[in-house]
Design an enzyme around this catalytic site. Structure first.
Site, PDB file in Angstrom:
ATOM      1  N   ASP A  30       0.716  -1.413  -0.365  1.00  0.00           N
ATOM      2  CA  ASP A  30       0.184   0.094   0.004  1.00  0.00           C
ATOM      3  C   ASP A  30       1.192   0.983  -0.350  1.00  0.00           C
ATOM      4  OD1 ASP A  30      -3.240   0.285   1.003  1.00  0.00           O
ATOM      5  OD2 ASP A  30      -1.808   2.331   0.928  1.00  0.00           O
ATOM      6  N   ILE A  31       0.574   2.620  -0.565  1.00  0.00           N
ATOM      7  CA  ILE A  31       1.328   3.179  -0.993  1.00  0.00           C
ATOM      8  C   ILE A  31       1.491   4.483   0.287  1.00  0.00           C
ATOM      9  CG2 ILE A  31      -0.085   5.661  -2.087  1.00  0.00           C
ATOM     10  CD1 ILE A  31       1.176   5.560  -3.945  1.00  0.00           C
ATOM     11  N   ASN A  87     -12.892  -3.537   2.073  1.00  0.00           N
ATOM     12  CA  ASN A  87     -14.235  -2.591   2.718  1.00  0.00           C
ATOM     13  C   ASN A  87     -14.976  -2.495   0.915  1.00  0.00           C
ATOM     14  OD1 ASN A  87     -12.436  -1.641   4.751  1.00  0.00           O
ATOM     15  ND2 ASN A  87     -11.319  -0.506   3.700  1.00  0.00           N
ATOM     16  N   VAL A  96     -11.177   3.092  -3.916  1.00  0.00           N
ATOM     17  CA  VAL A  96     -10.497   2.865  -4.703  1.00  0.00           C
ATOM     18  C   VAL A  96     -11.137   1.569  -5.025  1.00  0.00           C
ATOM     19  CG1 VAL A  96      -9.001   1.723  -6.397  1.00  0.00           C
ATOM     20  CG2 VAL A  96      -8.260   3.624  -4.469  1.00  0.00           C
ATOM     21  N   HIS A 100      -9.627  -4.972  -3.982  1.00  0.00           N
ATOM     22  CA  HIS A 100      -8.702  -5.415  -2.885  1.00  0.00           C
ATOM     23  C   HIS A 100      -9.423  -5.758  -1.761  1.00  0.00           C
ATOM     24  CE1 HIS A 100      -9.598  -1.250  -2.632  1.00  0.00           C
ATOM     25  NE2 HIS A 100      -8.960  -0.993  -1.423  1.00  0.00           N
ATOM     26  N   HIS A 102      -6.972  -5.926   1.723  1.00  0.00           N
ATOM     27  CA  HIS A 102      -6.197  -5.398   3.070  1.00  0.00           C
ATOM     28  C   HIS A 102      -5.154  -6.385   4.029  1.00  0.00           C
ATOM     29  CE1 HIS A 102      -6.857  -0.730   2.692  1.00  0.00           C
ATOM     30  NE2 HIS A 102      -8.198  -1.432   2.384  1.00  0.00           N
TER      31      HIS A 102
HETATM   32  P1  AMP Z   1     -10.102   1.658   0.567  1.00  0.00           P
HETATM   33  O1  AMP Z   1      -9.827   2.811   0.887  1.00  0.00           O
HETATM   34  O2  AMP Z   1      -9.973   0.347   1.132  1.00  0.00           O
HETATM   35  O3  AMP Z   1     -11.120   1.650  -0.830  1.00  0.00           O
HETATM   36  O4  AMP Z   1      -8.153   1.307   0.045  1.00  0.00           O
HETATM   37  C1  AMP Z   1      -7.297   1.819  -0.866  1.00  0.00           C
HETATM   38  C2  AMP Z   1      -5.989   1.679  -1.003  1.00  0.00           C
HETATM   39  O5  AMP Z   1      -5.086   1.451  -1.805  1.00  0.00           O
HETATM   40  C3  AMP Z   1      -5.473   2.809   0.236  1.00  0.00           C
HETATM   41  O6  AMP Z   1      -4.861   2.247   1.471  1.00  0.00           O
HETATM   42  C4  AMP Z   1      -4.875   3.459  -0.669  1.00  0.00           C
HETATM   43  O7  AMP Z   1      -3.889   4.052  -0.059  1.00  0.00           O
HETATM   44  C5  AMP Z   1      -3.926   2.165  -1.348  1.00  0.00           C
HETATM   45  N1  AMP Z   1      -3.556   3.102  -2.109  1.00  0.00           N
HETATM   46  C6  AMP Z   1      -4.139   4.123  -3.767  1.00  0.00           C
HETATM   47  N2  AMP Z   1      -3.403   3.940  -4.915  1.00  0.00           N
HETATM   48  C7  AMP Z   1      -2.276   3.293  -4.978  1.00  0.00           C
HETATM   49  C8  AMP Z   1      -1.024   3.363  -5.740  1.00  0.00           C
HETATM   50  N3  AMP Z   1      -0.926   3.886  -6.787  1.00  0.00           N
HETATM   51  N4  AMP Z   1      -0.268   2.355  -4.737  1.00  0.00           N
HETATM   52  C9  AMP Z   1      -0.350   1.738  -3.745  1.00  0.00           C
HETATM   53  N5  AMP Z   1      -1.276   1.544  -2.771  1.00  0.00           N
HETATM   54  C10 AMP Z   1      -2.600   2.103  -3.477  1.00  0.00           C
END
Ligand code: AMP
Length: 114
Positions: A30-31, A87, A96, A100, A102
């Site tokens: 995760d970024i 989520n 996003v 996915h 976590h």
């Molecule tokens: P969610 O809020 O459950 O949709 O999680 C989305 C996750 O994607 C968040 O924890 C972000 O930090 C992560 N995220 C968004 N863009 C990127 C990226 N380019 N590379 C890695 N993680 C990302």
């Protein structure tokens, strides 16, 4: 073709720290990590939310969880413990819209979900 940010990672159009890949899944760090270990397990097939996954994809969802457990085992923190979270939609905290899972580890998680 999906234009989610995760689809762009899968197509190698934007960089990510990829830690696992097979024919149906990819996993990358995760970024914006919320724990010392924070990895996202993402199906290559795009589904916006868990609500969009058909019953025929039950195996895919199981693979996501098992891939996360395998990662925990190979990285040596499975016995200490970890948290898996998916989520769904706005009130679930989804930002996003490409499903996915976590994987969070490396610190004690509190008992709540806030
Ligand atoms: P969610 O809020 O459950 O949709 O999680 C989305 C996750 O994607 C968040 O924890 C972000 O930090 C992560 N995220 C968004 N863009 C990127 C990226 N380019 N590379 C890695 N993680 C990302």
């Amino acid at each position: 073709m999906s234009d989610s940010i995760f689809s762009r990672i899968i197509r190698r159009e934007i960089p990510a720290d990829i830690v696992y890949e097979d024919e149906r899944l990819i996993a990358f760090k995760d970024i914006s990590p919320q724990a010392p270990v924070h990895v996202l397990f993402v199906p290559k097939q795009h589904y916006s939310t868990l609500n969009d996954v058909p019953a025929s994809e039950a195996e895919l969802l199981g693979r996501m969880m098992l891939a996360a457990a395998d990662y925990a085992k190979t990285q040596g923190f499975a016995d200490r413990g970890y948290r898996l979270v998916m989520n769904c939609n706005r009130e679930g905290g989804q930002t996003v819209f490409h499903i996915h899972l976590h994987l969070l580890a490396g610190r004690t998680m509190d008992g709540g979900f806030g």
